[in-house]
Design a protein around this motif. Structure first.
Motif, PDB file in Angstrom:
ATOM      1  N   ASN A 120       2.761   0.088  16.828  1.00 31.67           N
ATOM      2  CA  ASN A 120       1.690   1.067  16.660  1.00 31.67           C
ATOM      3  C   ASN A 120       1.312   1.530  18.072  1.00 31.67           C
ATOM      4  OD1 ASN A 120      -1.310   1.705  16.807  1.00 31.67           O
ATOM      5  ND2 ASN A 120      -0.995   1.714  14.587  1.00 31.67           N
ATOM      6  N   LYS A 121       1.396   2.829  18.348  1.00 26.93           N
ATOM      7  CA  LYS A 121       1.196   3.311  19.722  1.00 26.93           C
ATOM      8  C   LYS A 121      -0.166   2.924  20.289  1.00 26.93           C
ATOM      9  CE  LYS A 121       4.481   7.084  19.922  1.00 26.93           C
ATOM     10  NZ  LYS A 121       4.693   8.511  20.182  1.00 26.93           N
ATOM     11  N   GLU A 122      -1.217   3.039  19.485  1.00 23.92           N
ATOM     12  CA  GLU A 122      -2.557   2.683  19.967  1.00 23.92           C
ATOM     13  C   GLU A 122      -2.645   1.192  20.289  1.00 23.92           C
ATOM     14  OE1 GLU A 122      -7.191   2.529  18.403  1.00 23.92           O
ATOM     15  OE2 GLU A 122      -5.703   3.565  17.188  1.00 23.92           O
ATOM     16  N   GLU A 123      -2.163   0.361  19.373  1.00 26.74           N
ATOM     17  CA  GLU A 123      -2.240  -1.082  19.613  1.00 26.74           C
ATOM     18  C   GLU A 123      -1.279  -1.527  20.706  1.00 26.74           C
ATOM     19  OE1 GLU A 123      -4.274  -2.745  15.563  1.00 26.74           O
ATOM     20  OE2 GLU A 123      -2.193  -3.298  15.902  1.00 26.74           O
ATOM     21  N   ALA A 124      -0.150  -0.850  20.843  1.00 26.35           N
ATOM     22  CA  ALA A 124       0.788  -1.199  21.920  1.00 26.35           C
ATOM     23  C   ALA A 124       0.121  -1.024  23.280  1.00 26.35           C
ATOM     24  CB  ALA A 124       2.056  -0.353  21.820  1.00 26.35           C
ATOM     25  N   LEU A 125      -0.646   0.049  23.426  1.00 28.96           N
ATOM     26  CA  LEU A 125      -1.373   0.256  24.692  1.00 28.96           C
ATOM     27  C   LEU A 125      -2.405  -0.848  24.911  1.00 28.96           C
ATOM     28  CD1 LEU A 125      -1.871   4.136  24.683  1.00 28.96           C
ATOM     29  CD2 LEU A 125      -0.373   2.782  26.192  1.00 28.96           C
ATOM     30  N   LEU A 126      -3.105  -1.220  23.847  1.00 25.34           N
ATOM     31  CA  LEU A 126      -4.080  -2.310  23.964  1.00 25.34           C
ATOM     32  C   LEU A 126      -3.380  -3.618  24.346  1.00 25.34           C
ATOM     33  CD1 LEU A 126      -6.320  -1.629  20.834  1.00 25.34           C
ATOM     34  CD2 LEU A 126      -6.965  -1.344  23.239  1.00 25.34           C
TER      35      LEU A 126
END
Length: 178
Positions: A148-154
Motif C-alpha cells: 500500500n503506497k501510503e503505508e509503505a511510506l509510513l
C-alpha cells in the motif's frame, strides 16, 4: 523474546518499488522496542538480529530453551507483489491460542491501532511456526502493508517505526502487569 521477522535477503519481502526490504522495518522496530522495554527493567532477548534469515525452528527453540515469558514477532505485511489499497494492522496468534496469547494479541492490536490511527484488521489465528512451536504466549504483529503506497511510506519512516515500538511496548507492559 523479540523476533525481527525475515532475513535481509528473504525473497519477495520488499515494497513493489524495491525501496524497502521488510527486514529493514522489522529490525528497526525490534531495536526501538528493545530500548523501550529495557527502560522499564524488562530483560529482552533477540531471536533474529543478524542479516541472515535464522530458520524458524531455531528461533522457537531459542525461546523455549530460555523459557522466555513471551515471544513477539514483528513484520510488515503484503498483499500480492504490486501496489494496491489493502491496508491496516493485524496481530496473529496460534489457531489454538492460550488465554495469555489472546490477552497479549488483543493488547498489542488495540495499542497499535489506537496510537497509529491505522485500519484495525483485527486479531487473527494462523498456523505460523513462531506462534505454534513456542511454549509461551506468542504473537506475530503485522504493522502495515508494504504493498500500500501510503503505508509503505509510513513503514519507511523512523517516526512510524518508533511509534510502532512504543505502542507494542505499552501493550507488553500492561499485559505483563496484569
Amino acid at each position: 523474546m523479540l523476533d525481527a521477522g525475515h532475513g535481509q535477503e528473504t525473497a519477495g519481502k520488499r515494497t513493489p518499488d524495491g525501496k524497502m526490504k521488510e527486514f529493514d522495518f522489522n529490525q528497526a522496530v525490534v531495536h526501538f522496542l528493545k530500548k523501550e522495554l529495557e527502560q522499564f527493567g524488562v530483560v529482552v532477548l533477540l531471536s533474529n538480529c543478524g542479516t541472515s534469515d535464522l530458520p524458524l525452528r531455531e528461533r522457537t527453540s531459542l525461546a523455549n530453551k530460555f523459557k522466555v515469558h513471551a515471544f513477539i514477532s514483528i513484520h510488515a505485511n503484503a498483499f500480492g507483489s504490486t501496489w494496491n489499497e489493502v491496508s491496516g494492522i493485524e496481530t496473529f496468534m496460534y489457531t489454538k491460542p492460550s488465554e495469555q496469547s489472546k490477552l497479549l494479541a488483543n493488547a498489542i492490536q488495540n495499542s497499535i491501532c489506537a496510537l497509529l490511527k491505522r485500519k484495525d484488521r483485527g486479531v487473527k489465528q494462523a498456523d505460523f511456526a513462531v506462534v505454534r512451536d513456542t511454549k509461551m504466549p506468542a504473537v506475530l504483529v503485522e504493522c502495515g502493508f508494504m504493498t500500500n503506497k501510503e503505508e509503505a511510506l509510513l513503514l519507511q519512516s523512523e517516526q512510524y517505526r518508533l511509534l510502532c515500538a512504543k505502542a507494542i511496548a505499552v501493550a507488553i507492559l500492561c499485559w505483563r502487569n496484569k
